[in-house]
Design an enzyme around this catalytic site. Structure first.
Site, PDB file in Angstrom:
ATOM      1  N   ASP A  37       1.050  -0.955  -0.358  1.00 27.25           N
ATOM      2  CA  ASP A  37       0.058  -0.309   0.192  1.00 27.25           C
ATOM      3  C   ASP A  37       1.006   0.889   0.050  1.00 27.25           C
ATOM      4  O   ASP A  37       1.701   0.949   0.402  1.00 27.25           O
ATOM      5  CB  ASP A  37      -1.033   0.056   1.069  1.00 27.25           C
ATOM      6  CG  ASP A  37      -2.204   0.513   1.142  1.00 27.25           C
ATOM      7  OD1 ASP A  37      -2.943   0.694   0.777  1.00 27.25           O
ATOM      8  OD2 ASP A  37      -1.794   1.825   1.263  1.00 27.25           O
ATOM      9  N   ASN A  90      -5.156  -4.928  -6.920  1.00 27.99           N
ATOM     10  CA  ASN A  90      -6.356  -4.342  -6.082  1.00 27.99           C
ATOM     11  C   ASN A  90      -6.134  -2.047  -6.623  1.00 27.99           C
ATOM     12  O   ASN A  90      -7.395  -1.758  -6.092  1.00 27.99           O
ATOM     13  CB  ASN A  90      -6.230  -4.656  -5.535  1.00 27.99           C
ATOM     14  CG  ASN A  90      -8.036  -3.934  -4.131  1.00 27.99           C
ATOM     15  OD1 ASN A  90      -9.130  -4.463  -4.659  1.00 27.99           O
ATOM     16  ND2 ASN A  90      -6.898  -3.656  -3.201  1.00 27.99           N
ATOM     17  N   TYR A 156     -12.220   7.198 -14.071  1.00 36.06           N
ATOM     18  CA  TYR A 156     -12.285   6.095 -13.973  1.00 36.06           C
ATOM     19  C   TYR A 156     -12.925   5.060 -15.028  1.00 36.06           C
ATOM     20  O   TYR A 156     -12.156   3.673 -15.135  1.00 36.06           O
ATOM     21  CB  TYR A 156     -13.534   5.905 -12.613  1.00 36.06           C
ATOM     22  CG  TYR A 156     -13.518   4.801 -11.715  1.00 36.06           C
ATOM     23  CD1 TYR A 156     -12.463   5.069 -10.438  1.00 36.06           C
ATOM     24  CD2 TYR A 156     -14.297   3.843 -12.023  1.00 36.06           C
ATOM     25  CE1 TYR A 156     -12.723   3.724  -9.711  1.00 36.06           C
ATOM     26  CE2 TYR A 156     -14.118   3.098 -11.123  1.00 36.06           C
ATOM     27  CZ  TYR A 156     -13.527   2.807  -9.798  1.00 36.06           C
ATOM     28  OH  TYR A 156     -13.545   1.895  -9.230  1.00 36.06           O
ATOM     29  N   LYS A 160     -10.815   1.277 -16.111  1.00 39.17           N
ATOM     30  CA  LYS A 160     -11.491  -0.004 -16.270  1.00 39.17           C
ATOM     31  C   LYS A 160     -11.875  -0.281 -16.834  1.00 39.17           C
ATOM     32  O   LYS A 160     -11.363  -2.153 -16.277  1.00 39.17           O
ATOM     33  CB  LYS A 160     -12.901   0.515 -14.505  1.00 39.17           C
ATOM     34  CG  LYS A 160     -12.196   1.105 -13.046  1.00 39.17           C
ATOM     35  CD  LYS A 160     -11.288  -0.056 -12.884  1.00 39.17           C
ATOM     36  CE  LYS A 160     -11.299   0.615 -10.786  1.00 39.17           C
ATOM     37  NZ  LYS A 160     -10.381  -0.219 -10.199  1.00 39.17           N
ATOM     38  N   ILE A 189     -19.440  -0.590  -3.217  1.00 40.80           N
ATOM     39  CA  ILE A 189     -18.550  -1.471  -1.751  1.00 40.80           C
ATOM     40  C   ILE A 189     -18.627  -0.605  -0.683  1.00 40.80           C
ATOM     41  O   ILE A 189     -17.876   0.803  -0.720  1.00 40.80           O
ATOM     42  CB  ILE A 189     -17.434  -2.572  -2.026  1.00 40.80           C
ATOM     43  CG1 ILE A 189     -17.618  -2.971  -2.892  1.00 40.80           C
ATOM     44  CG2 ILE A 189     -17.035  -3.090  -0.851  1.00 40.80           C
ATOM     45  CD1 ILE A 189     -18.737  -4.468  -3.227  1.00 40.80           C
ATOM     46  N   THR A 191     -16.405   0.613   1.635  1.00 42.54           N
ATOM     47  CA  THR A 191     -15.412   0.623   1.834  1.00 42.54           C
ATOM     48  C   THR A 191     -14.835   2.265   1.580  1.00 42.54           C
ATOM     49  O   THR A 191     -15.587   3.461   1.077  1.00 42.54           O
ATOM     50  CB  THR A 191     -14.379   0.476   0.407  1.00 42.54           C
ATOM     51  OG1 THR A 191     -14.177   1.140  -0.703  1.00 42.54           O
ATOM     52  CG2 THR A 191     -14.877  -1.342   0.244  1.00 42.54           C
TER      53      THR A 191
END
Length: 249
Positions: A37, A90, A156, A160, A189, A191
Site C-alpha cells: 500500500d 487491487n 475511472y 476500468k 462496496i 469501503t
C-alpha cells in the site's frame, strides 16, 4: 482446508477495504502474503491483523503508479519468500466527479496512472516472477464501471474498461505457460472510497443495486480467493461482476 497453502501472493492497496479483506482471506487459506500500500501505517495494520491470527505476511510500501516501485515490490516478494504465485492488483482511486468536457487534466492523468498504468506495471513485473515459480494466477480489480458508463467519472470508467482489456490480453498470451488472468468487477462496496459521500448519495447508490444494499469487502474477497485457487483452474480471461444485480438492471 487451505486453498492457497505454500503459495506466495501480492496484494496491492491492501491497507484497507477490499484489499485488506483479500489479504486476510489469502492468509487464512495458507498463503504467504506480501501486503502493499502507499499508506505505510494502514499496510502494517493489515500485516498485524494477519500475524495475530497466525498467518504469515509482511509489508512493502509501493506506489503502483511508479513502474520501478512495482519492480521493487516483486523483488521483495521473491527475496522474502523465494517465489510468486498469485498477484491481486487491487490498488485504485475514484477521482473527481466532473463532466468529460470539464475534467481536470491532471486528475485524469492521476486516475489513469494508478488505476490502469499501475495494473500494467504490476503485471509487467509479476508475470516473469510467476512464470519462474511454475505458474499461477493474476486477478485484476476492475469494476462494474469496466462494463458501463457513469456520468462524471470519465477517467475511472476509461481505466476500468482498460483493465478488463489488459486482463484478457494477458490470458491469451500466457495461458499455455501456466498463468491465468481474470478481472473482478465490484459494484459499490462499503469501503473508505465512499467515506466522503453524503447520506443522500449513498441512498441513491443503494437504489441502483437490485439487492437493496451495498456490497461488503469480504464478498469481493471470496470471489478473488476462488479465482486465485486451483478450484478455478479452467477459468481464464474472464470478467466477474460482484454487483448485487447492478449490471442486470
Amino acid at each position: 482446508m487451505e486453498l492457497l497453502k505454500s503459495k506466495v501472493a501480492i496484494v496491492t492497496g491492501a491497507g484497507s477495504g477490499i484489499g485488506r479483506a483479500i489479504a486476510e482471506l489469502y492468509a487464512n487459506e495458507g498463503a504467504k502474503v506480501v501486503v502493499s500500500d502507499i499508506n505505510e501505517h494502514a499496510g502494517n495494520e493489515t500485516v498485524n491483523v494477519i500475524t495475530e491470527r497466525g498467518g504469515e505476511a509482511f509489508f512493502v510500501k509501493a506506489d503502483t503508479s511508479n513502474s520501478s516501485e512495482n519492480d521493487y515490490l516483486v523483488d521483495q516478494a521473491i527475496t522474502k519468500y523465494n517465489g510468486l504465485h498469485i498477484a491481486c492488483n487491487n490498488a485504485g482511486i475514484g477521482g473527481p466527479n466532473s463532466p468529460t468536457g470539464e475534467y481536470d487534466v491532471d486528475a485524469w492523468n492521476k486516475v489513469i496512472a494508478i488505476n490502469l498504468s499501475g495494473v500494467f506495471y504490476g503485471c509487467r513485473y509479476q508475470i516473469p516472477a510467476i512464470l519462474s515459480s511454475g505458474g499461477g494466477a493474476i486477478i485484476n480489480m476492475a469494476s462494474i464501471l469496466g462494463q458501463v458508463g457513469f456520468a462524471g467519472s470519465a477517467a475511472y470508467v476509461a481505466a476500468k474498461h482498460g483493465v478488463i482489456g489488459l486482463t484478457k490480453n494477458i490470458s491469451l498470451e500466457y495461458a499455455d505457460q501456466g498463468i491465468r488472468a481474470n478481472a473482478v468487477g465490484p459494484a459499490f462496496i462499503n469501503t473508505p472510497l465512499l467515506k466522503d459521500m453524503d447520506d443522500e448519495t449513498i441512498k441513491w447508490l443503494i437504489s441502483k443495486h437490485p439487492s437493496g444494499r451495498l456490497g461488503e469487502a469480504n464478498e469481493v474477497a471470496e470471489l478473488v480467493l476462488w479465482l486465485s485457487s486451483g478450484k478455478a483452474s479452467f477459468v481464464n480471461g474472464a470478467y466477474y461482476p460482484v454487483d448485487g444485480g447492478y449490471l442486470a438492471s
